[in-house]
Design a protein around this motif. Structure first.
Motif, mmCIF file in Angstrom:
data_model
loop_
_atom_site.group_PDB
_atom_site.id
_atom_site.type_symbol
_atom_site.label_atom_id
_atom_site.label_comp_id
_atom_site.label_asym_id
_atom_site.label_seq_id
_atom_site.Cartn_x
_atom_site.Cartn_y
_atom_site.Cartn_z
ATOM 1 N N ALA A 194 -8.978 3.865 0.294
ATOM 2 C CA ALA A 194 -7.873 3.595 1.356
ATOM 3 C C ALA A 194 -8.588 3.493 2.480
ATOM 4 N N GLY A 212 0.907 -1.164 -0.006
ATOM 5 C CA GLY A 212 -0.087 -0.028 -0.067
ATOM 6 C C GLY A 212 0.879 1.184 -0.155
ATOM 7 N N THR A 213 0.004 2.506 -0.290
ATOM 8 C CA THR A 213 0.811 3.739 -0.239
ATOM 9 C C THR A 213 0.493 4.585 1.132
ATOM 10 N N ASP A 224 -3.886 0.913 0.590
ATOM 11 C CA ASP A 224 -3.301 2.316 1.072
ATOM 12 C C ASP A 224 -3.990 2.687 2.392
ATOM 13 N N LYS A 249 -8.963 7.103 -3.347
ATOM 14 C CA LYS A 249 -8.156 5.807 -3.138
ATOM 15 C C LYS A 249 -8.682 4.496 -2.531
#
Length: 165
Positions: free
Chosen positions: A31, A5-6, A78, A29
């Motif tokens: 996320a 993930g980011t 993310d 995203k």
């Protein structure tokens, strides 16, 4: 090799819009969104009455949050963190969190001036009266003394907004 993930995190003065932008980014995203305010109010209800209280409880939270975020990043999801990255020391904490598990990161720098931030704080006071004790110009001036804008030497992937977008 599996995809990691980011980690997305935010830098900006009080009232710059970090919470608003983080909520939208998490949606965009797909996320996981982690909000420091939510964690602190859940774990330490009615115990944060000053900036010093905030600093103490925020520091207690960090080791748990770091491990949690690294676990999420490691499975390829993310993470958007609505935690301030407003000093070099705090940004290093975020960078280490991502780099220790070889995840990517993105610092979103909301580079608004004091007038823009104070205008947004006044608006937030009207929309969220429960925050009016903390959302004051005096608190803004106090916490802004600690603010450090990100620098190239910090080796961060920075996306900057000036508030004119």
């Amino acid at each position: 090799m599996k995809k990691l993930g980011t980690l997305y995190f935010f830098c900006g003065k009080m009232g710059a819009g970090k919470s608003t932008k983080s909520k939208q980014l998490a949606i965009d995203k797909h996320a996981v969104l982690l909000s420091e305010d939510e964690w602190l109010s859940s774990l330490y209800p009615n115990q944060i009455a000053s900036f010093e209280d905030y600093l103490k409880f925020s520091a207690q939270l960090k080791p748990l949050v770091k491990k949690h975020v690294q676990n999420i990043l490691s499975v390829g999801t993310d993470v958007v963190m609505d935690f301030p990255a407003n000093t070099q020391k705090l940004r290093k904490w975020f960078l280490d969190m991502a780099s220790e598990v070889n995840a990517n990161h993105q610092l979103i720098f909301l580079n608004l001036n004091n007038e823009q931030c104070l205008r947004q704080i006044a608006q937030r006071r009207n929309e969220q009266p429960e925050r009016s004790a903390f959302d004051t110009e005096a608190v803004f001036i106090h916490v802004t003394k600690f603010f450090e804008a990100p620098e190239a030497s910090e080796s961060l992937n920075i996306l900057e907004y000036s508030g004119k977008e």
